[in-house]
Design a protein around this motif. Sequence first.
Motif, PDB file in Angstrom:
ATOM      1  N   GLY A   1       0.802  -1.217   0.000  1.00  0.00           N
ATOM      2  CA  GLY A   1       0.000   0.000   0.000  1.00  0.00           C
ATOM      3  C   GLY A   1       0.833   1.264   0.000  1.00  0.00           C
ATOM      4  O   GLY A   1       0.325   2.354  -0.243  1.00  0.00           O
ATOM      5  N   ILE A   2       2.143   1.130   0.307  1.00  0.00           N
ATOM      6  CA  ILE A   2       3.090   2.241   0.237  1.00  0.00           C
ATOM      7  C   ILE A   2       4.241   1.799  -0.650  1.00  0.00           C
ATOM      8  O   ILE A   2       4.876   0.765  -0.400  1.00  0.00           O
ATOM      9  N   MET A   3       4.496   2.556  -1.702  1.00  0.00           N
ATOM     10  CA  MET A   3       5.561   2.225  -2.641  1.00  0.00           C
ATOM     11  C   MET A   3       6.793   3.068  -2.325  1.00  0.00           C
ATOM     12  O   MET A   3       6.673   4.278  -2.081  1.00  0.00           O
ATOM     13  N   ILE A   4       7.959   2.441  -2.328  1.00  0.00           N
ATOM     14  CA  ILE A   4       9.220   3.144  -2.110  1.00  0.00           C
ATOM     15  C   ILE A   4       9.910   3.325  -3.461  1.00  0.00           C
ATOM     16  O   ILE A   4      10.137   2.356  -4.188  1.00  0.00           O
ATOM     17  N   LEU A   5      10.223   4.578  -3.783  1.00  0.00           N
ATOM     18  CA  LEU A   5      10.949   4.884  -5.016  1.00  0.00           C
ATOM     19  C   LEU A   5      12.313   5.471  -4.686  1.00  0.00           C
ATOM     20  O   LEU A   5      12.492   6.117  -3.656  1.00  0.00           O
ATOM     21  N   LYS A   6      13.243   5.244  -5.573  1.00  0.00           N
ATOM     22  CA  LYS A   6      14.562   5.849  -5.469  1.00  0.00           C
ATOM     23  C   LYS A   6      14.840   6.600  -6.768  1.00  0.00           C
ATOM     24  O   LYS A   6      14.889   6.005  -7.838  1.00  0.00           O
ATOM     25  N   GLU A   7      14.987   7.929  -6.660  1.00  0.00           N
ATOM     26  CA  GLU A   7      15.236   8.754  -7.848  1.00  0.00           C
ATOM     27  C   GLU A   7      16.735   8.922  -8.048  1.00  0.00           C
ATOM     28  O   GLU A   7      17.462   9.269  -7.107  1.00  0.00           O
ATOM     29  N   ASP A   8      17.212   8.675  -9.287  1.00  0.00           N
ATOM     30  CA  ASP A   8      18.639   8.803  -9.559  1.00  0.00           C
ATOM     31  C   ASP A   8      18.980  10.205 -10.035  1.00  0.00           C
ATOM     32  O   ASP A   8      18.116  11.065 -10.179  1.00  0.00           O
ATOM     33  N   ASN A   9      20.238  10.444 -10.293  1.00  0.00           N
ATOM     34  CA  ASN A   9      20.698  11.768 -10.690  1.00  0.00           C
ATOM     35  C   ASN A   9      20.193  12.178 -12.064  1.00  0.00           C
ATOM     36  O   ASN A   9      20.201  13.360 -12.401  1.00  0.00           O
ATOM     37  N   ALA A  10      19.776  11.204 -12.855  1.00  0.00           N
ATOM     38  CA  ALA A  10      19.244  11.497 -14.190  1.00  0.00           C
ATOM     39  C   ALA A  10      17.760  11.833 -14.148  1.00  0.00           C
ATOM     40  O   ALA A  10      17.162  12.138 -15.178  1.00  0.00           O
ATOM     41  N   GLY A  11      17.144  11.758 -12.960  1.00  0.00           N
ATOM     42  CA  GLY A  11      15.736  12.121 -12.845  1.00  0.00           C
ATOM     43  C   GLY A  11      14.787  10.994 -13.173  1.00  0.00           C
ATOM     44  O   GLY A  11      13.627  11.230 -13.520  1.00  0.00           O
ATOM     45  N   LYS A  12      15.235   9.759 -13.042  1.00  0.00           N
ATOM     46  CA  LYS A  12      14.356   8.613 -13.212  1.00  0.00           C
ATOM     47  C   LYS A  12      14.252   7.865 -11.889  1.00  0.00           C
ATOM     48  O   LYS A  12      15.238   7.742 -11.163  1.00  0.00           O
ATOM     49  N   ALA A  13      13.063   7.396 -11.592  1.00  0.00           N
ATOM     50  CA  ALA A  13      12.843   6.690 -10.328  1.00  0.00           C
ATOM     51  C   ALA A  13      12.667   5.204 -10.579  1.00  0.00           C
ATOM     52  O   ALA A  13      11.997   4.796 -11.530  1.00  0.00           O
ATOM     53  N   SER A  14      13.245   4.423  -9.712  1.00  0.00           N
ATOM     54  CA  SER A  14      13.057   2.973  -9.757  1.00  0.00           C
ATOM     55  C   SER A  14      12.345   2.541  -8.487  1.00  0.00           C
ATOM     56  O   SER A  14      12.447   3.182  -7.442  1.00  0.00           O
ATOM     57  N   ILE A  15      11.603   1.463  -8.582  1.00  0.00           N
ATOM     58  CA  ILE A  15      10.873   0.946  -7.433  1.00  0.00           C
ATOM     59  C   ILE A  15      11.847   0.183  -6.551  1.00  0.00           C
ATOM     60  O   ILE A  15      12.443  -0.811  -6.971  1.00  0.00           O
ATOM     61  N   ALA A  16      12.017   0.669  -5.325  1.00  0.00           N
ATOM     62  CA  ALA A  16      13.002   0.089  -4.412  1.00  0.00           C
ATOM     63  C   ALA A  16      12.367  -0.788  -3.342  1.00  0.00           C
ATOM     64  O   ALA A  16      13.049  -1.282  -2.453  1.00  0.00           O
ATOM     65  N   GLY A  17      11.053  -0.982  -3.441  1.00  0.00           N
ATOM     66  CA  GLY A  17      10.370  -1.815  -2.463  1.00  0.00           C
ATOM     67  C   GLY A  17       9.020  -1.259  -2.093  1.00  0.00           C
ATOM     68  O   GLY A  17       8.492  -0.357  -2.764  1.00  0.00           O
TER      69      GLY A  17
END
Length: 418
Positions: free
Chosen positions: A73-89
């Motif tokens: 119900g809560i998504m964790i994203l990690k945004e990189d220096n290029a401005g794209k986010a990946s799902i980190a959990g």
Amino acid sequence: MKIKSILKACACLLFWSSLGLNTTGQSQNAGLKLPPGFSAKTILDSSGKTRHLVVLPGGLIYVKMARPWKGNGIMILKEDNAGKASIAGGFGDYGGTGIYVKNGYLYASSNEAVFRYKLNEKNEVLTPDQPERIITGLKMGRQHETKSIVLDNDNNIYVNIGSPSNSCQLQDRQPGSLGVPGCPLLDSAGGIWQFRVDKADQSYSQGIRYATGLRNVVGLDWNQQNNTLFVTQHGRDQLNDLFPAFYTAQQNAELPAECLYMIKKGDDAGFPFAYYDQLQKKYMQAPEYGGDGKKEAGKKYLEPVVAFPGHMAPNGLLFYTGTQFPEKYRNGAFVAFHGSWNRTPQKQEGYYVVFVPFANGKPSGNWEVFADGFSGQAEVMTPRQAKHRPCGLAQGPDGALYVTDDVKGTIYKIEYKK
């Protein structure tokens, strides 16, 4: 032959431009129309139905999902220096809307409760499977069930508890049905409740009904300039459908206003007994409670600080405190409009983010559309046509503005460069 080729190339360029694309077919500003100097990109193209979000230092983003997505119900994203986010959990087995970070804790709501999670020095959740439940047993109906949240500076949390009906009729949304006398649902819904942030399993008896007469609040934020709560209300529906003798289809499409309110303890915004008419700039008696479209309700209810057109669904509210954007935006309010469904036979409205200038904690000018084009359509006749619908707003550590979409789960990042 050479002239024909040039004309053909020009026509092709105009075609791509009309779609908001450059000549390589790539979207400019993620398809959004923005003021000069601003740019936009999508940091996440698709996911579940993303609602509110928080953006923290180090590229960490927590997003509340309307319903659990891939079990979370809560998504964790990690945004990189290029401005794209990946799902980190992700974590939390409950859907909902509200999410907020303050003083080392992440707060999140389901449609019946509010939880909090301790964060470490990197803003990571320490025990994602063991949240503290600080509020429980909140009223939830089949409509307006989401619980938006915000914190003040004195260890209080404010929770919207929306009305489980359109206008407190004896028979909900039935033509001619009158209002329930006194509307007893206001005892547990249709307002904002205040609780402490550090007490477990608080129920209504431990909370305070901070403000009433609010049909449904999805956007809310705490204004740091005047240390006051502000909220955006979804106005009632179907004036003409339910009481055609008193209202035209045109009035049905335009009324009542979607209101931005500055809230103090004990305030009453009138629902369901009255609604605010932004065209006449006054409160009118609701037809369920003796109104006829002409009878005024008097001046006993809280005046809005801004009255937007009807049925645009303000789902996000954010006071901008960053320094990246030009000075005119400092301390002003951004409002994300999810978009209407009930302005037929007219085209639907909303599906954009607007800006309201503020000075000293009060509006200082007219509102304006800031980011448009989320729907991907020149005209929206039904919400099903909209490719994206804005919902949540957040300010990044660098002053960028983040916007969620709960159709495809796209997340936008809007930046300004001189």
